[in-house]
Scaffold this active site. Structure first.
Site, PDB file in Angstrom:
ATOM      1  N   HIS A  30     -19.671 -87.471 -22.327  1.00  0.00           N
ATOM      2  CA  HIS A  30     -20.459 -86.505 -21.561  1.00  0.00           C
ATOM      3  C   HIS A  30     -21.418 -85.803 -22.518  1.00  0.00           C
ATOM      4  O   HIS A  30     -21.020 -85.370 -23.603  1.00  0.00           O
ATOM      5  CB  HIS A  30     -19.554 -85.494 -20.874  1.00  0.00           C
ATOM      6  CG  HIS A  30     -20.302 -84.561 -19.970  1.00  0.00           C
ATOM      7  ND1 HIS A  30     -21.073 -85.020 -18.918  1.00  0.00           N
ATOM      8  CD2 HIS A  30     -20.425 -83.203 -19.956  1.00  0.00           C
ATOM      9  CE1 HIS A  30     -21.635 -83.988 -18.303  1.00  0.00           C
ATOM     10  NE2 HIS A  30     -21.262 -82.871 -18.910  1.00  0.00           N
ATOM     11  N   HIS A  42     -26.041 -78.890 -19.480  1.00  0.00           N
ATOM     12  CA  HIS A  42     -25.738 -80.305 -19.230  1.00  0.00           C
ATOM     13  C   HIS A  42     -25.911 -80.620 -17.755  1.00  0.00           C
ATOM     14  O   HIS A  42     -26.135 -79.725 -16.934  1.00  0.00           O
ATOM     15  CB  HIS A  42     -24.323 -80.657 -19.723  1.00  0.00           C
ATOM     16  CG  HIS A  42     -23.225 -79.801 -19.148  1.00  0.00           C
ATOM     17  ND1 HIS A  42     -22.229 -80.305 -18.343  1.00  0.00           N
ATOM     18  CD2 HIS A  42     -22.967 -78.463 -19.267  1.00  0.00           C
ATOM     19  CE1 HIS A  42     -21.399 -79.333 -17.990  1.00  0.00           C
ATOM     20  NE2 HIS A  42     -21.823 -78.205 -18.543  1.00  0.00           N
ATOM     21  N   CYS A 153     -25.998 -87.737 -17.336  1.00  0.00           N
ATOM     22  CA  CYS A 153     -26.022 -86.651 -18.311  1.00  0.00           C
ATOM     23  C   CYS A 153     -26.715 -87.048 -19.612  1.00  0.00           C
ATOM     24  O   CYS A 153     -27.395 -86.225 -20.247  1.00  0.00           O
ATOM     25  CB  CYS A 153     -24.593 -86.175 -18.601  1.00  0.00           C
ATOM     26  SG  CYS A 153     -23.484 -87.446 -19.277  1.00  0.00           S
TER      27      CYS A 153
END
Length: 257
Positions: A30, A42, A153
């Site tokens: 991530h 994010h 992401c």
């Protein structure tokens, strides 16, 4: 950082850095932009407006990398309605995982040597102030709909770092992870006929690995010809994402809290 790992300590990262951490026993990573003040911007999926119960809310947060609660920073988890761009504290972003820093402007040999995608790019990074401006602007105005292959992401973080977007929205996005997921099976498929010509499993494996690395290289934004530089204020207008036009000045105040 080196060939084998991009792992860093918290004291080593600076505002404007593209950071990431691994989830689900290294199954995927991530990504986000460290904007200073122990805060990370994010991108994840939007929360389902119909999921109002506490149980479903906590399950969503855990699945899609959002903090369910934070006692340290009251603004942790801030985002605009109907947006997947989130401001989190570094602790909630990492979720007890290790911290890694994405590399920019690497040499082609280094890029190919790093077998796992989603760790580096040949494309150079813009100055930190430009990176933070893009991240904070998108926190106010959104980054469109989340898509695991075309707008995830890592795509968000790479856009904040470079300002580059893919012209052909039907192809693979900027994400190195997505390129790896697609490239590995493709390389195995293309190398299958070679089993008839190469009796040695080592030879077939070598050719397959070479095809995989070249497919990753060909889809990197540092070498692709279908990328353009887009000002963050023009992202919504050019690509049909969420309505822009709001100022990020109010959001910048969150960094000082």
């Amino acid at each position: 950082m080196g060939i084998l790992s991009n792992r860093v300590e918290r004291s080593e990262i600076k505002p404007g850095d593209h950071i990431y951490t691994y989830r689900a026993v290294f199954a995927y990573s991530h990504h986000g932009i460290f904007v200073g003040g122990s805060k990370v911007v994010h991108f994840t999926r939007e929360r389902d407006a119909n999921s109002s119960s506490e149980t479903s809310s906590n399950s969503y947060d855990e699945m899609y990398d959002l903090p369910s609660s934070c006692l340290t920073f009251p603004d942790c988890g801030f985002r605009q309605p109907n947006s997947g761009v989130v401001l989190s504290c570094l602790d909630c972003f990492l979720q007890n995982g290790s911290l890694y820093c994405f590399e920019y402007g690497v040499a082609p040999s280094v890029f190919i040597a790093k077998v796992r995608g989603g760790t580096c790019t040949i494309a150079p990074s813009d100055p930190p102030e430009s990176v933070i401006h893009r991240a904070m602007y998108l926190l106010q105005n959104g980054f469109g709909n989340y898509d695991v292959f075309q707008n995830n992401c890592e795509d968000f973080a790479m856009y904040c770092k470079t300002g580059l977007l893919i012209v052909d929205r039907l192809g693979v996005g900027r994400s190195g992870q997505a390129s790896s997921v697609i490239g590995a099976p493709l390389a195995a498929l293309l190398s299958s006929p070679l089993k008839l010509l190469m009796p040695s499993p080592v030879g077939v494996a070598t050719v397959t690995a070479g095809m995989y690395c070249m497919s990753r290289y060909a889809t990197d934004i540092g070498v692709r010809s279908d990328v353009i530089k887009v000002a963050v204020e023009d992202v919504a207008k050019n690509l049909g994402w969420g309505a822009g036009g709001q100022q990020e000045a109010a959001t910048m105040a969150l960094l000082t809290n």
